[in-house]
Write a protein that holds these residues in place. Structure first.
Motif, PDB file in Angstrom:
ATOM      1  N   ALA A  44       0.844  -1.201   0.000  1.00 55.65           N
ATOM      2  CA  ALA A  44       0.000   0.000   0.000  1.00 55.65           C
ATOM      3  C   ALA A  44       0.873   1.242   0.000  1.00 55.65           C
ATOM      4  N   LEU A  45       0.518   2.205  -0.823  1.00 59.24           N
ATOM      5  CA  LEU A  45       1.328   3.400  -0.976  1.00 59.24           C
ATOM      6  C   LEU A  45       0.869   4.557  -0.096  1.00 59.24           C
ATOM      7  N   TYR A  46      -0.300   4.458   0.511  1.00 59.85           N
ATOM      8  CA  TYR A  46      -0.834   5.582   1.271  1.00 59.85           C
ATOM      9  C   TYR A  46      -0.996   5.227   2.743  1.00 59.85           C
ATOM     10  N   PHE A  47      -0.768   6.202   3.553  1.00 59.35           N
ATOM     11  CA  PHE A  47      -0.920   6.077   4.991  1.00 59.35           C
ATOM     12  C   PHE A  47      -1.938   7.111   5.471  1.00 59.35           C
ATOM     13  N   TYR A  48      -2.556   6.803   6.589  1.00 67.23           N
ATOM     14  CA  TYR A  48      -3.497   7.737   7.215  1.00 67.23           C
ATOM     15  C   TYR A  48      -2.903   8.172   8.552  1.00 67.23           C
ATOM     16  N   TRP A  49      -2.908   9.472   8.787  1.00 65.08           N
ATOM     17  CA  TRP A  49      -2.402  10.034  10.033  1.00 65.08           C
ATOM     18  C   TRP A  49      -3.560  10.737  10.733  1.00 65.08           C
ATOM     19  N   SER A  50      -3.832  10.331  11.952  1.00 64.76           N
ATOM     20  CA  SER A  50      -4.919  10.950  12.709  1.00 64.76           C
ATOM     21  C   SER A  50      -4.331  11.900  13.754  1.00 64.76           C
ATOM     22  N   VAL A  51      -4.988  13.033  13.929  1.00 67.61           N
ATOM     23  CA  VAL A  51      -4.608  14.025  14.931  1.00 67.61           C
ATOM     24  C   VAL A  51      -5.752  14.094  15.937  1.00 67.61           C
ATOM     25  N   ILE A  52      -5.451  13.782  17.193  1.00 70.09           N
ATOM     26  CA  ILE A  52      -6.473  13.693  18.231  1.00 70.09           C
ATOM     27  C   ILE A  52      -6.182  14.708  19.324  1.00 70.09           C
ATOM     28  N   LEU A  53      -7.210  15.445  19.731  1.00 70.09           N
ATOM     29  CA  LEU A  53      -7.104  16.403  20.835  1.00 70.09           C
ATOM     30  C   LEU A  53      -7.778  15.827  22.069  1.00 70.09           C
ATOM     31  N   THR A  54      -7.123  15.989  23.213  1.00 70.90           N
ATOM     32  CA  THR A  54      -7.652  15.527  24.487  1.00 70.90           C
ATOM     33  C   THR A  54      -7.704  16.704  25.442  1.00 70.90           C
ATOM     34  N   THR A  55      -8.787  16.831  26.183  1.00 69.82           N
ATOM     35  CA  THR A  55      -8.928  17.909  27.158  1.00 69.82           C
ATOM     36  C   THR A  55      -8.391  17.441  28.498  1.00 69.82           C
ATOM     37  N   TYR A  56      -7.372  18.126  29.003  1.00 66.36           N
ATOM     38  CA  TYR A  56      -6.752  17.742  30.268  1.00 66.36           C
ATOM     39  C   TYR A  56      -7.437  18.355  31.477  1.00 66.36           C
ATOM     40  N   ASN A  57      -8.438  19.191  31.292  1.00 61.00           N
ATOM     41  CA  ASN A  57      -9.149  19.781  32.420  1.00 61.00           C
ATOM     42  C   ASN A  57     -10.104  18.790  33.086  1.00 61.00           C
ATOM     43  N   LEU A  58     -10.351  17.682  32.463  1.00 57.16           N
ATOM     44  CA  LEU A  58     -11.286  16.706  32.989  1.00 57.16           C
ATOM     45  C   LEU A  58     -10.609  15.812  34.024  1.00 57.16           C
ATOM     46  N   LEU A  66     -12.996   7.515  25.152  1.00 56.32           N
ATOM     47  CA  LEU A  66     -13.091   7.811  23.731  1.00 56.32           C
ATOM     48  C   LEU A  66     -14.039   8.973  23.438  1.00 56.32           C
ATOM     49  N   LYS A  67     -15.136   9.091  24.191  1.00 55.04           N
ATOM     50  CA  LYS A  67     -16.101  10.153  23.890  1.00 55.04           C
ATOM     51  C   LYS A  67     -15.594  11.542  24.264  1.00 55.04           C
ATOM     52  N   PHE A  68     -14.474  11.635  25.001  1.00 52.98           N
ATOM     53  CA  PHE A  68     -13.902  12.925  25.345  1.00 52.98           C
ATOM     54  C   PHE A  68     -12.643  13.239  24.534  1.00 52.98           C
ATOM     55  N   MET A  69     -12.329  12.402  23.560  1.00 48.68           N
ATOM     56  CA  MET A  69     -11.215  12.665  22.645  1.00 48.68           C
ATOM     57  C   MET A  69     -11.803  13.130  21.320  1.00 48.68           C
ATOM     58  N   PHE A  70     -11.169  14.117  20.710  1.00 49.64           N
ATOM     59  CA  PHE A  70     -11.714  14.727  19.508  1.00 49.64           C
ATOM     60  C   PHE A  70     -10.788  14.468  18.325  1.00 49.64           C
ATOM     61  N   LEU A  71     -11.296  13.767  17.328  1.00 51.17           N
ATOM     62  CA  LEU A  71     -10.545  13.558  16.095  1.00 51.17           C
ATOM     63  C   LEU A  71     -10.654  14.840  15.285  1.00 51.17           C
ATOM     64  N   SER A  72      -9.559  15.579  15.207  1.00 52.97           N
ATOM     65  CA  SER A  72      -9.625  16.889  14.572  1.00 52.97           C
ATOM     66  C   SER A  72      -9.200  16.867  13.110  1.00 52.97           C
ATOM     67  N   VAL A  73      -8.229  16.036  12.745  1.00 59.02           N
ATOM     68  CA  VAL A  73      -7.725  16.007  11.369  1.00 59.02           C
ATOM     69  C   VAL A  73      -7.354  14.576  10.999  1.00 59.02           C
ATOM     70  N   ILE A  74      -7.636  14.205   9.763  1.00 52.53           N
ATOM     71  CA  ILE A  74      -7.111  12.964   9.189  1.00 52.53           C
ATOM     72  C   ILE A  74      -6.291  13.365   7.977  1.00 52.53           C
ATOM     73  N   ILE A  75      -5.019  12.990   7.993  1.00 50.11           N
ATOM     74  CA  ILE A  75      -4.111  13.330   6.902  1.00 50.11           C
ATOM     75  C   ILE A  75      -3.881  12.081   6.067  1.00 50.11           C
ATOM     76  N   HIS A  76      -4.222  12.148   4.805  1.00 48.39           N
ATOM     77  CA  HIS A  76      -4.028  11.042   3.867  1.00 48.39           C
ATOM     78  C   HIS A  76      -2.790  11.367   3.045  1.00 48.39           C
ATOM     79  N   SER A  77      -1.758  10.536   3.184  1.00 50.64           N
ATOM     80  CA  SER A  77      -0.487  10.917   2.591  1.00 50.64           C
ATOM     81  C   SER A  77       0.276   9.694   2.083  1.00 50.64           C
TER      82      SER A  77
END
Length: 89
Positions: A44-58, A66-77
């Protein structure tokens, strides 16, 4: 498990910028990046990169859920985007 707020870096950050930590509306965010090959092969020539944000105030028991983690970007490269990750973010 240890909450990031208990770490030495957060204590140092709060001592340098006490006005930030005093306001309850300010949010501490953690950014994590992980890449994967969808077909688990070297063909396979392509990879997927996920960028996840987590709130540390909780509290510790819910900020890693999982419900408190936010998938903000998926990079297909076709290559490792580490050199251009700032442009993607």
């Amino acid at each position: 498990m240890v909450h990031p707020f208990d770490g030495e870096v957060w204590k140092q950050f709060n001592s340098v910028l006490p006005q930030f930590s005093m306001k309850s509306q300010n949010i501490y965010l953690g950014l994590s990046i992980d890449g994967l090959n969808t077909f688990e092969s070297f063909v396979a020539l392509y990879f997927y990169w996920s960028v996840i944000l987590t709130t540390y105030n909780l509290p510790l028991e819910i900020y890693v859920k999982l419900k408190f983690m936010f998938l903000s970007v998926i990079i297909h490269s076709p290559y490792n985007p580490w050199r251009n990750i700032i442009v993607c973010l």
